[in-house]
Write a protein that holds these residues in place. Structure first.
Motif, short mmCIF file in Angstrom:
data_model
loop_
_atom_site.label_atom_id
_atom_site.label_comp_id
_atom_site.label_asym_id
_atom_site.label_seq_id
_atom_site.Cartn_x
_atom_site.Cartn_y
_atom_site.Cartn_z
N LEU A 1 0.82 -1.20 0.00
CA LEU A 1 0.00 0.00 0.00
C LEU A 1 0.86 1.25 0.00
O LEU A 1 0.47 2.29 -0.51
CB LEU A 1 -0.93 0.00 1.22
N ASN A 2 2.00 1.18 0.60
CA ASN A 2 2.92 2.30 0.63
C ASN A 2 4.32 1.78 0.32
O ASN A 2 4.92 1.10 1.14
CB ASN A 2 2.89 2.96 2.02
N ARG B 1 2.97 6.82 8.54
CA ARG B 1 3.08 6.37 7.14
C ARG B 1 3.13 4.86 7.02
O ARG B 1 2.70 4.30 6.02
CB ARG B 1 4.34 6.97 6.50
N CYS B 2 3.68 4.18 8.02
CA CYS B 2 3.90 2.74 7.94
C CYS B 2 3.53 2.07 9.26
O CYS B 2 4.00 2.54 10.31
CB CYS B 2 5.37 2.41 7.63
N ARG C 1 -2.56 -0.21 25.59
CA ARG C 1 -2.84 0.13 24.21
C ARG C 1 -1.98 -0.71 23.27
O ARG C 1 -0.81 -0.97 23.55
CB ARG C 1 -2.56 1.62 23.94
N GLY C 2 -2.56 -1.10 22.16
CA GLY C 2 -1.80 -1.81 21.15
C GLY C 2 -0.92 -0.85 20.38
O GLY C 2 -1.31 0.27 20.07
N THR C 3 0.31 -1.27 20.09
CA THR C 3 1.25 -0.43 19.34
C THR C 3 1.68 -1.14 18.07
O THR C 3 1.88 -2.35 18.05
CB THR C 3 2.49 -0.08 20.19
N LEU C 4 1.83 -0.36 17.01
CA LEU C 4 2.27 -0.87 15.72
C LEU C 4 3.56 -0.17 15.33
O LEU C 4 3.62 1.06 15.25
CB LEU C 4 1.21 -0.61 14.64
N VAL C 5 4.60 -0.97 15.11
CA VAL C 5 5.85 -0.42 14.57
C VAL C 5 5.75 -0.49 13.05
O VAL C 5 4.87 -1.16 12.50
CB VAL C 5 7.06 -1.22 15.09
#
Length: 463
Positions: free
Chosen positions: A340-341, A414-415, A435-439
């Protein structure tokens, strides 16, 4: 004399034998559960039609429970297995705080996650189960009993409050822990042109991801209307200020028969409609008159899976089995979709191995992105309407209305690329605040119903 003793011995043996036979007959007898009915008793069982066999399609069953005057109804589920859906649209069980669907709804439930105890504020309760024409399962089995509302010489728990400000607190506050087996209900009513704000100075209830055991629940409206759940709270973090949509608020505190804790102390005030919740903790006289949108509650967790299940599977016609491929989860004959990116492609190697990502992640969920907002230092705050949690760990799962929700934070907006309105498979870690975290390299992939079986299989395998 010996003959008399012998006769008595035979009679005793016969009596014991008959008693044993009767006991065996009792042990092997099963209640027959019908589609609805009136249950008037101190206690008893209620179950879906034909339980433990599958319930029938295209049915609507209504059970009205009545316990003796002066008691409230406590309903505890032993087994719960209805067709799962994130919004309980197909097969579901509604529970009402009285003998009508015009009174307060305590919750709507479906799926396989067993709801916590449901407690009425009067001596009546109504269950209404609806099933469509597809996918029938075992249904439910629950035990109801009449229990006394908590009250002692020191403190009465609950009541009707009509002043413009006041306090709510758990029994025994602040000297001792609240007692087990407690049910308290406060009905707060203020002026017609005002709304109610509630803030907590202290909040410590038995923690549970879905608040099944000890909790305090807030409902817009009173006991005699179909009021909607604002939120359900437990744990040891103060909820953010709660604001009603009208001038009535029903507050219900419930503790089960096991673990207890310190409890809570909070206060409410009436404020003009549209006001922002006050940001200080200076007590009942603190208020804010700025006309902005009220803040969203932080931790309205579970009637529960509360009013909506966490074990959910969207209704679909199964396509061919899926398999993981590079860049995401796709069908067996489909080409790998382009990232997607493109800027994320180099760092997003977590997507190349679904199993490795599943095992290394603290949470694995599927859900729909409902909103996004920029955060500090280039982060992104993401709200997810939960479809299913395969791994949750310490992840805070909250209840908003009749849907379950999760808050995630992406460290880089962005990612991975996330779009509002799209359903995703999401894997990541959990911070200290739940809280859930996304790297940037976190596993994310558009979700389709066929992926459920793959994720279930990964969940059943040892890492």
């Amino acid at each position: 004399m010996m003959r008399v003793d012998c006769i008595w011995g035979h009679l005793l043996l016969l009596s014991l034998s008959l008693g044993w036979i009767k006991a065996q007959e009792t042990n092997y007898s099963r209640p027959v559960f019908h589609c609805g009915g009136d249950l008037v008793a101190d206690s008893g069982f209620v179950g879906s039609e034909g339980f433990p066999s599958n319930y029938k399609p295209n049915t609507k069953c209504t059970w009205r429970i009545t316990v003796p005057e002066g008691k409230v109804v406590t309903l505890s589920f032993r087994i719960f297995d209805l067709e799962a859906d994130s919004q309980c649209r197909y097969d579901y069980l509604d529970i009402y705080n009285g003998h009508s669907n015009l009174v307060q709804k305590l919750g709507r439930f479906c799926g396989t996650f067993r709801p916590g105890a449901q407690i009425s504020t009067t001596n009546t309760m109504m269950l209404e189960m609806v099933a469509d024409g597809e996918t029938q399962t075992r249904g439910f089995l629950a035990y109801f009993s009449g229990t006394k509302p908590y009250a002692n010489d020191e403190q009465f728990c609950g009541g009707k409050m009509t002043k413009s400000q006041g306090e709510i607190k758990t029994p025994n506050w602040p000297d001792r822990k609240y007692p087990p087996g407690t049910s308290c209900s406060w009905l707060i009513t203020v002026e017609p042109d005002r709304v109610i704000q509630v803030k907590f100075d202290k909040f410590v209830l038995e923690p549970d991801t879905y608040c099944r055991f000890d909790y305090v629940a807030f409902f817009n409206g009173g006991e005699r209307d179909n009021s909607r759940l604002i939120g359900k709270y437990c744990g040891d973090q103060n909820p953010q200020p709660i604001i009603t949509s009208g001038n009535e608020l029903l507050v219900q505190f419930v503790s089960d028969l096991s673990v207890t804790s310190d409890g809570f102390f909070g206060h409410y005030i009436s404020i003009p409609r549209g006001s922002q919740p006050s940001t200080d903790a200076s007590g009942p006289n603190a208020s804010s008159e700025r006309a902005v949108k009220p803040a969203e509650p932080k931790r309205p967790v579970v009637t529960a899976r509360p009013t909506v299940p966490t074990t959910t599977t969207p209704k679909y016609v199964p396509p061919p089995p899926a398999r993981p491929t590079a860049g995401g989860v796709t069908g067996p004959n489909r080409k790998r979709p382009a990232p997607l990116n493109p800027a994320c492609a180099r760092g997003n190697k977590g997507n190349r191995n679904v199993r490795a990502s599943f095992c290394s992640s603290e949470f694995v969920i599927t859900g729909k992105v409902t909103s996004m907002a920029p955060g500090p230092r280039g982060s992104l705050s993401i709200n997810i309407s939960l479809i299913k949690a395969y791994k949750s760990g310490r992840l805070t799962i909250t209840q908003v209305g009749e849907t379950m929700a999760v808050k995630l934070v992406s460290q880089d907006r962005r990612c991975p690329m996330i779009r509002r309105g799209v359903k995703y498979i999401l894997m990541g870690q959990v911070d200290e605040d739940g809280r859930g975290t996304l790297v940037p390299s976190a596993f994310t992939s558009p979700y389709k119903a066929v992926h459920h079986k793959l994720l279930e299989k990964l969940n059943s395998q040892a890492c």
